[in-house]
Design an enzyme around this catalytic site. Sequence first.
Site, short mmCIF file in Angstrom:
data_model
loop_
_atom_site.label_atom_id
_atom_site.label_comp_id
_atom_site.label_asym_id
_atom_site.label_seq_id
_atom_site.Cartn_x
_atom_site.Cartn_y
_atom_site.Cartn_z
N ASP A 1 4.73 3.34 2.70
CA ASP A 1 3.56 2.77 3.39
C ASP A 1 2.38 3.00 2.44
O ASP A 1 1.49 3.80 2.71
CB ASP A 1 3.37 3.48 4.74
CG ASP A 1 2.43 2.70 5.64
OD1 ASP A 1 1.77 1.78 5.13
OD2 ASP A 1 2.36 3.01 6.84
N GLU B 1 4.82 6.69 15.54
CA GLU B 1 4.19 7.18 14.31
C GLU B 1 2.85 7.82 14.65
O GLU B 1 1.90 7.13 15.02
CB GLU B 1 4.01 6.01 13.34
CG GLU B 1 3.43 6.43 12.01
CD GLU B 1 3.41 5.29 10.99
OE1 GLU B 1 4.35 4.46 10.98
OE2 GLU B 1 2.45 5.23 10.21
N ASP C 1 -3.59 5.46 1.70
CA ASP C 1 -2.29 4.81 1.46
C ASP C 1 -1.98 4.58 -0.01
O ASP C 1 -1.57 3.48 -0.40
CB ASP C 1 -2.23 3.46 2.20
CG ASP C 1 -2.08 3.62 3.71
OD1 ASP C 1 -1.61 4.67 4.15
OD2 ASP C 1 -2.45 2.68 4.43
N ASP D 1 -7.52 7.02 5.41
CA ASP D 1 -6.10 6.76 5.16
C ASP D 1 -5.99 5.84 3.94
O ASP D 1 -5.97 4.63 4.08
CB ASP D 1 -5.52 6.08 6.42
CG ASP D 1 -4.01 6.01 6.40
OD1 ASP D 1 -3.38 6.62 5.51
OD2 ASP D 1 -3.45 5.34 7.28
N ASP E 1 2.79 -9.60 9.47
CA ASP E 1 2.91 -9.63 8.01
C ASP E 1 3.69 -10.85 7.55
O ASP E 1 3.54 -11.30 6.42
CB ASP E 1 3.72 -8.43 7.46
CG ASP E 1 3.22 -7.11 7.97
OD1 ASP E 1 2.02 -7.00 8.27
OD2 ASP E 1 4.05 -6.18 8.06
N HIS F 1 5.80 -5.82 9.98
CA HIS F 1 5.21 -6.15 11.29
C HIS F 1 5.34 -7.67 11.46
O HIS F 1 5.29 -8.41 10.46
CB HIS F 1 3.72 -5.88 11.36
CG HIS F 1 3.23 -4.51 11.01
ND1 HIS F 1 3.13 -4.06 9.74
CD2 HIS F 1 2.77 -3.52 11.81
CE1 HIS F 1 2.63 -2.83 9.75
NE2 HIS F 1 2.40 -2.48 10.99
C1 XLS Z 1 -1.29 2.73 9.68
C2 XLS Z 1 0.15 2.90 9.84
C3 XLS Z 1 0.95 1.61 9.88
C4 XLS Z 1 2.30 1.88 10.45
C5 XLS Z 1 3.02 0.69 10.96
O1 XLS Z 1 -2.01 3.65 9.33
O2 XLS Z 1 0.61 3.74 8.83
O3 XLS Z 1 1.03 1.05 8.62
O4 XLS Z 1 3.11 2.54 9.53
O5 XLS Z 1 2.31 0.02 11.92
NI NI Z 2 2.57 4.20 8.42
NI NI Z 3 -0.98 4.86 7.75
#
Ligand code: XLS
Ligand code: NI
Ligand code: NI
Length: 434
Positions: A337, A230, A307, A305, A102, A99
């Site tokens: 991600d 997404e 991750d 989430d 980032d 992004h």
């Molecule tokens: C957040 C999203 C983000 C997207 C990109 O939950 O997964 O990381 O992949 O903006």
């Molecule tokens: Ni994502």
């Molecule tokens: Ni995500």
Amino acid sequence: MTDYFKNIPAIRYEGTTSSNEFAFHHYNPDEVVMGKRMEDHLRFAVAYWHSFAYQGGDPFGGQTFERPWFGETMADAKLKADAAFELFDILNAPFFCFHDADVRPEGKTFAESTRNLEEIVDYFALKMQTSKTRLLWGTANLFTNRRFMSGAATNPDPDVFAYSAATVKTCMDATQKLGGANYVLWGGREGYETLLNTDLKREAEQAGRFLQMVVDYKYKIGFKGTILIEPKPQEPSKHQYDYDVATVYGFLRRFGLENEVKVNIEQGHAILAGHSFEHELAMATSMGIFGSIDMNRNDYQSGWDTDQFPNNVPEMALAYYEVLKAGGFVNGGTNFDAKIRRQSLDAEDLVLSHIGGMDTCARALKAAAAMLEDGGLEAARAARYAGWDNPTAQAMLKEGTLDSIAARVLKDNLNPQPKSGRQERLENLVNRFV
Ligand code: XLS
Ligand code: NI
Ligand code: NI
């Protein structure tokens, strides 16, 4: 050069007999699976935000990581880029994703933020001359800064819509300049907290118009990549508009964009939506909008989430099965991600997490390919629907009416008998490969 990853060697494939933790045990980029090199199948990407911008915070505590590039200057941003490309090299990663927020410090004005981004993009371009790593996708962070708290494209304030559109333009320019294969839109704050202050109709129309502008700009600048949405059902806003793949498809149809935009499907978001990852993938491939994946793992208890890096091979095998069955990635790939846990402080943790992710994906890909090559699952599926290959069934589907069908049911005295769905038998079949 930084010395952040000093003492960590370049990671090579050593096979399952090796006990070297700084080696791949299953991911062998050159190994051919179903006629294609594993690297070209999986198309791994390192996510800049999790690996280089995330500071280890959670809702109850702030930064736990100490990285030499944490700071708000352009020098910090360049040091971060140096470290990032060092990690890409160590992992032999074919792709990365980022992004705007980032990679560059936020400026005091839009113009300054854009200049900062452009300077870093040039710096990336220079690094990419000597690195194999390409850009899988770029995207705009339209959710962290407080100006986006009530949405970006769906904001009640037209000035925020404008600021968001201008930001996406700069991020599409950056993606184009770096030869990105896709451009992603995750609707971070596109949703609402309470209906008491929300006009759903307006917000949807704003979002549809915004997306049309993104598509128009893609053609204007000659961007050859794919535009991806997404989906995610919740977090950060209580009701996210892009709930899941099916919802996104409905939105695309509503605005006539179903042939222009595809989806980037994330494992954790599928779980939050109450689906499995393979469900979301199968939905997208069945509707012709499958693009790319965000590979991670959600905690099944927390409802959040999380991750995490993926490690559940049997589940991932079913996901890659859907990807392979649909013909594999075209512009898409496997973006991690995923972030290391806030107690995982060391440079080694950053490397080992990716090794684990890449190895488990490789195991899943090989299992998926073996299942497809075996053909048992597809044969069983085809047999289950074989009745529909019959011309009478096809004619009914094309030309039948309720009264013509009712007449035939009476004439032929139809009395359908249930047949086994054979679920356990199929699960046993899968179990032979995972
Ligand atoms: C957040 C999203 C983000 C997207 C990109 O939950 O997964 O990381 O992949 O903006
Ligand atoms: Ni994502
Ligand atoms: Ni995500």
